[in-house]
Design an enzyme around this catalytic site. Sequence first.
Site, PDB file in Angstrom:
ATOM      1  N   ASP A 165       9.221   6.258 -13.613  1.00  0.00           N
ATOM      2  CA  ASP A 165       8.413   5.964 -12.430  1.00  0.00           C
ATOM      3  C   ASP A 165       7.327   7.030 -12.268  1.00  0.00           C
ATOM      4  O   ASP A 165       7.302   8.017 -13.007  1.00  0.00           O
ATOM      5  CB  ASP A 165       9.344   5.921 -11.204  1.00  0.00           C
ATOM      6  CG  ASP A 165       8.835   5.009 -10.110  1.00  0.00           C
ATOM      7  OD1 ASP A 165       7.624   4.706 -10.094  1.00  0.00           O
ATOM      8  OD2 ASP A 165       9.638   4.603  -9.250  1.00  0.00           O
ATOM      9  N   ASP A 226       5.799  -3.224  -6.226  1.00  0.00           N
ATOM     10  CA  ASP A 226       7.181  -3.680  -6.417  1.00  0.00           C
ATOM     11  C   ASP A 226       7.363  -5.118  -5.957  1.00  0.00           C
ATOM     12  O   ASP A 226       6.884  -5.507  -4.890  1.00  0.00           O
ATOM     13  CB  ASP A 226       8.133  -2.818  -5.563  1.00  0.00           C
ATOM     14  CG  ASP A 226       8.137  -1.372  -6.003  1.00  0.00           C
ATOM     15  OD1 ASP A 226       7.418  -1.029  -6.955  1.00  0.00           O
ATOM     16  OD2 ASP A 226       8.867  -0.583  -5.369  1.00  0.00           O
TER      17      ASP A 226
HETATM   18  C1  GLA Z   1       9.199   2.574  -7.164  1.00  0.00           C
HETATM   19  C2  GLA Z   1       9.285   1.580  -8.311  1.00  0.00           C
HETATM   20  C3  GLA Z   1      10.433   0.620  -8.078  1.00  0.00           C
HETATM   21  C4  GLA Z   1      11.737   1.377  -7.928  1.00  0.00           C
HETATM   22  C5  GLA Z   1      11.606   2.415  -6.828  1.00  0.00           C
HETATM   23  C6  GLA Z   1      12.807   3.339  -6.792  1.00  0.00           C
HETATM   24  O1  GLA Z   1       8.832   1.964  -5.971  1.00  0.00           O
HETATM   25  O2  GLA Z   1       8.073   0.887  -8.461  1.00  0.00           O
HETATM   26  O3  GLA Z   1      10.516  -0.311  -9.133  1.00  0.00           O
HETATM   27  O4  GLA Z   1      12.047   1.990  -9.153  1.00  0.00           O
HETATM   28  O5  GLA Z   1      10.446   3.222  -6.994  1.00  0.00           O
HETATM   29  O6  GLA Z   1      12.687   4.344  -5.825  1.00  0.00           O
END
Ligand code: GLA
Length: 413
Positions: A165, A226
Amino acid sequence: MDRVVLKSIWPVIILVAAPWPSEVLGLNNGLALTPPMGWLHWERFMCQTDCKPNPVNCVSEQLFMQMADMMVSNGWLKAGYKYLCIDDCWMSIHRDENNKLQADSIRFPGGIKKLADYVHARGLLLGIYQDVGKQTCAGYPGSQGFYELDAQTFADWGVDLLKFDGCNYGTLDQLEDGYRRMSLALNRTGRNIVYSCEWPFYARHLTKVNYSEVAQYCNLWRNFDDIEDSWTSVKYVIDFTSALQDELVPVAGPGAWNDPDMLVIGNFGLSWDQQITQMALWSIMAAPLLMSNDLRDISPESKALLQNQEVIAINQDSLGVQGYRVLKVDSFELWEKPLSGRSLAVSVTNRKEIGGARFFQLSQSLLWKGLACKNKCYLTQLLPTRYEYGYFNATCSLPLLVNPSGTVLLKLE
Ligand code: GLA
């Protein structure tokens, strides 16, 4: 290539040139030659770390062991879903005395190595999560300053995929440098570890993303926000992908995939037609098929959709071409994905959210000119139900009835 939105009552159709083939230089680790398939905990289970009130759904080794068992006993592994992936919130908030990462000792009493052994013993592979910055998005220790050590730790534990990430990265240089360094560090461990990045998603706000470089370092990468368990979210991802398809499609190929994020089929937010749309479009887009749902509690319909072998075969086609939107007309979207053997997958989505099912007239003149079956293609509908139309004459047009927010998925060969 332009996106085309037509608003008049006149059915003006503007065709879009196929943005392939292209020379794709993927990360040269020999992995992810087709889009990775598996399960990832984030969308469904998020960061539930308090197991006392919710022992069944908290992020713990028990959750992953149960999912591993389900993946094997309920046909998921056989259907191709082999990566069982841990997302954020697995760690202890402190590194150990040697600066090594460690799992939360209450929720993962056996540690990650033991979980990896459990997963491997069942024929599955294990994915884990870390972050390029100082902290993960949920506030656990990030890899900045520890790329080599963390890569080696993952390799020692037997990890097979790393989702990396990009929260708390610092400057753009630190972000990009960190993604490169982790890629090289993983490589140096000598273990086969698929590398999943969010580099373009974070870099996009600051610079024009150099996708050929991203593809040299990463096996898959996220481009946008997300996904959530809603039609609004799935639509957003589809629209973002078509809006950027000139940039995204040419760089995808074996070893290098755009990741529109998890499949949320089998949860709470999508109607049946919308689940079909997600499955069809993720297959057309050659997207990694990483489900985030509860395999212990999923309807037989959603399970059958996710395990549909003919649909998965479109996603996993060895040519590795990412499909693209061909046209948008009268609230229909036509997408296509060239397949090996010069066959073609085609999807038609009805983007109207009012009224009932509507007819779309499919004619071969709208489709890719490279088809091997020039004048007579054998046409099979794969979704929403399987139906063999038989030979489709190039001069004919085929009326397809498509439900609101639903999709018809076809194969021409
Ligand atoms: C980000 C990523 C997600 C997930 C969260 C976890 O938002 O884009 O896919 O991994 O972090 O905290």
